[in-house]
Enzyme design. Structure first.
Site, PDB file in Angstrom:
ATOM      1  N   THR A  83     -46.895  58.899  62.822  1.00  0.00           N
ATOM      2  CA  THR A  83     -45.648  58.130  62.938  1.00  0.00           C
ATOM      3  C   THR A  83     -44.668  58.889  63.826  1.00  0.00           C
ATOM      4  OG1 THR A  83     -43.973  56.776  61.879  1.00  0.00           O
ATOM      5  CG2 THR A  83     -44.300  58.931  60.909  1.00  0.00           C
ATOM      6  N   SER A  96     -30.558  48.816  77.030  1.00  0.00           N
ATOM      7  CA  SER A  96     -29.442  48.372  77.870  1.00  0.00           C
ATOM      8  C   SER A  96     -28.251  47.946  77.039  1.00  0.00           C
ATOM      9  CB  SER A  96     -29.919  47.247  78.786  1.00  0.00           C
ATOM     10  OG  SER A  96     -30.693  46.314  78.067  1.00  0.00           O
TER      11      SER A  96
END
Lengths: 413, 413
Positions: free
Chosen positions: B195, B413
């Site tokens: 993980t 973004s």
């Protein structure tokens, strides 16, 4: 079949010329869809050579098994394609269904069952009732015409948003020969196969073994270099038919793929394959961006291919492109997970010609506003330079959008 | 970090006991996030053994390279974790950044830099300004407490919707020992790694080599059997720390992983790993369904794993589950593309105990309404029986939803 064509659909559909020795017809057999054609019958003149490449799935559809077996004869008289039902994972019923379809088609065309080629696309696991072809194929055989290839391409669509055709004309010896092709996509598209369905027709006189060699070589950098979702279909089929009719006006008979007279033909043949496979990428389910991934500086071409495919199949890269985000960090991730030789500190990455990373870190001259603007384009070219060797490859894919999830969450139910 | 926890989040968060020899503290260093903790400092007593497994990415992050190098010593005094910036693909800056962080931490804790372990998670490719740790780590070192593990798990979250902790208490010899663990997900999660970040603490006195062997074995059927999107992170890090404090109340010192006295401990240790890795699957980005895929009757366990992973990573299978559609045809497709031995005509498939396909075709007794109802459950168990051998394996994944696309189209973004 969507009512709205993808914004990435080619602006111009070529006029498809006739191929001497090939006649086509389509019909509504009501396999699954209503009010649209769903069966294509193509009849080829005697002596037509056939070649094919198929899915590498360990669980291929019944029609794929049928075609593989019949390909040994090298000769084809007819092709029957249906959309709406893939006749895949249908057990013994599936095999009887292909046998019955071939029997009906052979009777309608007047040939041996071993000269019938079959392809099915659509839902997996539903029995295909081949009795629906009874009567339909006979009627089609009587109405075939020298060629509405666009209508044929429409009849084989499933979730495609536009029909895919391509054509090329080229000299073989001193004679003009023509190559026509059609394909359908649009999900379950991945490497190691030959798109779901694609059919190529030519009047060039090429023997089966030579045609097979051309097809096998041609598919490597075209259909096998396209991935939509990394999911390989059970039904992928690409068949090529060469009627040989051009021999009548002087085309030389070709028996070996290495024949130097084939040079222009091979180029045109590969262009048709490239054109069709690019259209498949343009019509990826839910696609809003066509994405070309080029990897150079790899140890070998095969290594470049694996890295390019790792990028092309990464959900994180594909969603970033859908979000118009030049997220090169995810490209690095996909390079890293490919398991191929790569040196982080030699890596360079560009989006649409703007270098965003070099020598293993952000490019100091990288302008976020400039690259953000570039990411709005409908076609995105990602270039990765590994700086290790001379291996280079290129693959095509599309972005991963919410529409892909919507289309595939609702498709069967 | 989302404000709404996943509907798949565990209903009960366990009370986390103290581990003797471990103290924790968290702070807001402002690495990227505002108004939340983003740095964790764990200080371990002298003599603490450490073991670790890491991403197999060819482009690992700077902290992964740091930990790999320091692991050779086998001893740890402190762990520094930050969220918001992965310090991956940051070139020489990245290496200086890890060195500076370790230097600051070593001074704050009063130990050698080689006993400092580091992990970073978040955006790739942005330089990590390690001067931000200056002052912060000193203050943290003064305020560490014996243990708010939940606060620690919160500080290491990125797009996780809930903190992931697990605990177990077990006898080692005649002494009680405790195992605490924490993990963070939630995208870029795939096999062959551990993980993104997970940390295990125990007071059991286990030597580094034995701890490493336990960890390597334990991860195989837990973290390595979980996939969210098939995308392997550059930063995956699983570290285990054994303080040995339980030796004071009689726990035997263990130097070999094969020591029979470890039996109960190993079971509990693996349960903590399984619990944490399941929580990672439950918090897959955009996940609305936890999906368990079991493959039996394969030639080998490794073959069963490959087939299970092929199903778990198939976008078409995952979107079908999101659409609550028992689309077993796509499961067939994913079995077929895995490239492992499979005989279509022996394949059986069930969803939540309802068999939908047997012997290579639709189960005649299959009731679409019944299976559709079953697909509404938040946990879906897909079982595939190949009928070839005795190989069996199980992996966990989640569905692929529009939210996954939204999260990953907007992340950077």
């Amino acid at each position: 079949m969507s009512s709205t064509a993808s914004p990435l659909a080619p602006k111009n559909v070529p006029a498809m010329p006739v191929i001497a020795g090939v006649r086509l017809a389509t019909a509504e057999a009501g396999i699954r869809y209503k009010n649209r054609t769903d069966v294509l019958l193509a009849i080829m003149d005697k002596g037509t050579a056939v070649a094919g490449v198929f899915t590498k799935s360990k669980c291929p559809s019944a029609p794929v098994e049928w075609c593989r077996a019949k390909l040994k004869g090298g000769k084809a008289r007819a092709l029957v394609v249906n959309s709406g039902n893939a006749n895949a994972f249908t057990g013994k019923t599936g095999r009887s269904s292909t046998a019955l379809t071939a029997k009906i088609a052979a009777k309608a065309v007047g040939c041996s069952e071993s000269e019938i080629f079959l392809a099915s696309t659509g839902v997996i696991g539903e029995p295909l009732d081949a009795t629906k072809f009874d009567g339909v194929l006979e009627r089609l055989a009587e109405t075939t015409e020298a060629g509405d290839y666009l209508a044929a391409a429409k009849a084989i669509m499933t979730t495609d948003t536009f029909p895919k055709v391509a054509t090329a004309t080229v000299k073989l010896g001193k004679a003009k020969v023509t190559i026509n092709g059609m394909a359908k996509g649009a999900g379950m598209i991945a490497p190691d196969m030959a798109t779901m369905l694609s059919f190529i027709f030519t009047d060039a006189p090429i023997a089966p073994a030579a045609l097979q060699a051309l097809l096998k070589a041609g598919v490597e950098d075209t259909f096998n270099a396209v991935t939509i979702d990394g999911d390989t279909s059970t039904s992928d089929t690409l068949l090529a038919f060469a009627t040989g009719a051009a021999a009548e006006h002087g085309a030389p008979k070709i028996s070996r793929a290495s024949d130097p007279r084939l040079k222009s033909f091979v180029k045109a043949f590969n262009q048709v394959l490239a054109n069709l496979s690019e259209q498949v990428a343009r019509d990826g389910e839910g696609a809003r961006k066509l994405v070309e991934i080029t990897v150079d500086g790899a140890k070998t071409k095969a290594s470049a291919r694996k890295i390019a495919m790792s990028i092309a199949n990464s959900p994180l890269v594909k969603t970033a492109i859908a979000g118009e985000d030049a997220n090169w960090g995810r490209v690095v991730m996909a390079v890293g997970k490919a398991g191929e030789p790569a040196d982080r500190d030699k890596l360079s990455i560009s989006f649409n010609g703007i270098r965003v990373a070099k020598s293993g870190a952000r490019d100091p001259s990288y302008d976020e506003a400039q690259v953000s603007e570039a990411m709005k384009a409908p076609e995105i070219a990602i270039k990765v330079s590994l700086g290790l060797g001379k291996g280079r490859d290129r693959v095509l894919t599309c972005d991963l959008t919410k529409e892909y999830v919507a289309i595939n969450g609702d498709y069967r139910s």
